[in-house]
Design a protein around this motif. Structure first.
Motif, short mmCIF file in Angstrom:
data_model
loop_
_atom_site.label_atom_id
_atom_site.label_comp_id
_atom_site.label_asym_id
_atom_site.label_seq_id
_atom_site.Cartn_x
_atom_site.Cartn_y
_atom_site.Cartn_z
N UNK A 171 17.42 -49.57 -13.41
CA UNK A 171 18.51 -48.60 -13.52
C UNK A 171 19.69 -48.95 -12.61
N UNK A 172 19.96 -50.23 -12.43
CA UNK A 172 21.12 -50.65 -11.65
C UNK A 172 22.37 -50.60 -12.52
N UNK A 173 23.45 -50.06 -11.95
CA UNK A 173 24.69 -49.91 -12.70
C UNK A 173 25.84 -50.59 -11.95
N UNK A 174 26.58 -51.43 -12.66
CA UNK A 174 27.78 -52.03 -12.09
C UNK A 174 28.90 -51.00 -12.15
N UNK A 175 29.42 -50.59 -10.98
CA UNK A 175 30.43 -49.55 -10.94
C UNK A 175 31.22 -49.67 -9.65
N UNK A 176 32.52 -49.41 -9.73
CA UNK A 176 33.37 -49.40 -8.54
C UNK A 176 33.37 -47.98 -7.99
N UNK A 177 32.71 -47.79 -6.87
CA UNK A 177 32.55 -46.46 -6.29
C UNK A 177 33.73 -46.03 -5.43
N UNK B 139 20.64 -47.27 -8.99
CA UNK B 139 21.36 -47.95 -7.92
C UNK B 139 22.75 -48.35 -8.39
N UNK B 140 23.77 -47.95 -7.64
CA UNK B 140 25.13 -48.28 -8.01
C UNK B 140 25.73 -49.29 -7.06
N UNK B 141 26.40 -50.29 -7.62
CA UNK B 141 27.08 -51.31 -6.82
C UNK B 141 28.15 -51.95 -7.68
N UNK B 142 29.18 -52.46 -7.04
CA UNK B 142 30.24 -53.13 -7.80
C UNK B 142 29.70 -54.35 -8.53
N UNK B 143 28.79 -55.08 -7.85
CA UNK B 143 28.18 -56.26 -8.46
C UNK B 143 26.69 -56.27 -8.17
N UNK B 144 25.88 -55.62 -8.99
CA UNK B 144 24.43 -55.65 -8.76
C UNK B 144 23.89 -57.07 -8.88
N UNK B 145 23.18 -57.51 -7.86
CA UNK B 145 22.63 -58.86 -7.88
C UNK B 145 21.24 -58.91 -8.49
N UNK B 146 20.70 -60.11 -8.60
CA UNK B 146 19.38 -60.29 -9.19
C UNK B 146 18.31 -59.55 -8.40
N UNK B 147 18.43 -59.56 -7.07
CA UNK B 147 17.41 -58.90 -6.25
C UNK B 147 17.37 -57.41 -6.52
N UNK B 148 18.52 -56.79 -6.66
CA UNK B 148 18.57 -55.37 -6.97
C UNK B 148 18.02 -55.09 -8.36
N UNK B 149 18.41 -55.89 -9.33
CA UNK B 149 17.95 -55.66 -10.70
C UNK B 149 16.45 -55.89 -10.83
N UNK B 150 15.88 -56.72 -9.96
CA UNK B 150 14.43 -56.92 -9.97
C UNK B 150 13.69 -55.69 -9.43
N UNK B 151 14.37 -54.90 -8.59
CA UNK B 151 13.74 -53.72 -8.00
C UNK B 151 13.78 -52.51 -8.92
N UNK B 152 14.86 -52.38 -9.70
CA UNK B 152 15.00 -51.21 -10.56
C UNK B 152 15.69 -51.58 -11.86
N UNK C 183 23.69 -53.07 -3.48
CA UNK C 183 23.45 -54.46 -3.81
C UNK C 183 22.98 -55.31 -2.64
N UNK C 184 23.20 -54.85 -1.41
CA UNK C 184 22.85 -55.66 -0.25
C UNK C 184 22.71 -54.76 0.98
N UNK C 185 22.26 -55.37 2.07
CA UNK C 185 22.21 -54.68 3.34
C UNK C 185 21.38 -53.42 3.33
N UNK C 186 21.92 -52.35 3.93
CA UNK C 186 21.20 -51.09 4.04
C UNK C 186 20.88 -50.52 2.67
#
Length: 259
Positions: A51-57, A36-49, A16-19
């Motif tokens: 296939x973003x999934x909200x998940x606690x890794x 892309x997996x992240x606890x809280x996918x943001x708008x920027x990530x969802x704009x890129x793919x 969702x951010x950084x690296x």
């Protein structure tokens, strides 16, 4: 050098951010499809793919759910980037670290990679894929203030070498990238590790970020950009260096020097 990844399917954790976000952006720019997996996918990530999934890794079942989602969405996996991690407070040395904190740091930085890799390996073996683990310069630089984080990243570095040894002969390339300080929300964000560390030294977060390169002895005098780490991920993902197996690529601004 051809880094075109058209036709490649990738999974990126902690995206969702950084690296992680920079890595998703770089992979998509080279033609890859990315889950892309992240606890809280943001708008920027969802704009890129899409296939973003909200998940606690950081909990059992989370990484596995991300890999299952990737296989359902894209049919298989060619690349796994184990990026999720973090360096949460406290920063008071060994005796300040509780069992609960050890558990959390190890789950987030080590077990997330173990679980995602275990779930993804059948597909990676079938496709002759690649794994890139994001460790840290702290894997080799033992600092009491981040003792749990450093130990977890050292374990991650060792894990990558063991995976490369076991699965390299079966066609899976496994390598590790160890960044030093990178200018990400881990350092600059509200309620971040950087903010907590700055408070311990009586500094603002901005003051700490400005002083880190000098305090750490980085010869560049500046933190790395997350895009630099993403560039190394592209190199390892592309197959341009197929003989690189079980390697550690250090991107630390001269921090480690002779260590």
């Amino acid at each position: 050098m051809n880094l075109d990844l058209t036709g490649t399917t990738a999974v990126v954790t902690g995206a969702s951010k950084g690296i992680g976000l920079a890595t998703v952006r770089a992979l998509v720019a080279q033609g890859a499809q990315v889950v892309a997996g992240a606890r809280t996918p943001g708008e920027e990530l969802r704009a890129l793919t899409p296939h973003a999934l909200a998940v606690d890794l950081a909990v059992a079942g989370g990484p596995e759910r991300l890999i299952e989602h990737a296989r359902a969405e894209l049919g298989g996996i060619d690349l796994l980037v184990n990026n999720v991690g973090g360096n949460p407070a406290p920063f008071g040395g060994f005796l300040s670290v509780s069992d609960e904190h050890w558990d959390h740091v190890l789950e987030l930085n080590l077990m997330s990679t173990v679980r995602a890799t275990r779930a993804a390996l059948p597909s990676l073996l079938e496709r002759g894929g690649a794994i890139v683990n994001i460790a840290s310069a702290n894997a080799r630089l033992a600092q009491p203030a981040v003792v749990a984080y450093a130990a977890a990243k050292a374990a991650l570095l060792n894990l990558g070498k063991a995976l490369a040894d076991e699965f390299g002969p079966r066609g899976v390339r496994v390598n590790t990238i160890s960044p030093g300080p990178v200018l990400t929300p881990l350092w600059t964000g509200a309620d971040s590790a950087g903010e907590a560390m700055a408070g311990q030294y009586g500094l603002t977060t901005a003051e700490l970020v400005e002083q880190i390169p000098q305090l750490a002895g980085m010869t560049t005098g500046a933190m790395a950009a997350p895009e630099e780490v993403a560039a190394l991920v592209l190199l390892l993902a592309s197959g341009a260096v197929p003989s690189m197996r079980g390697a550690e690529l250090v991107l630390d601004g001269g921090l480690l020097k002779a260590i």
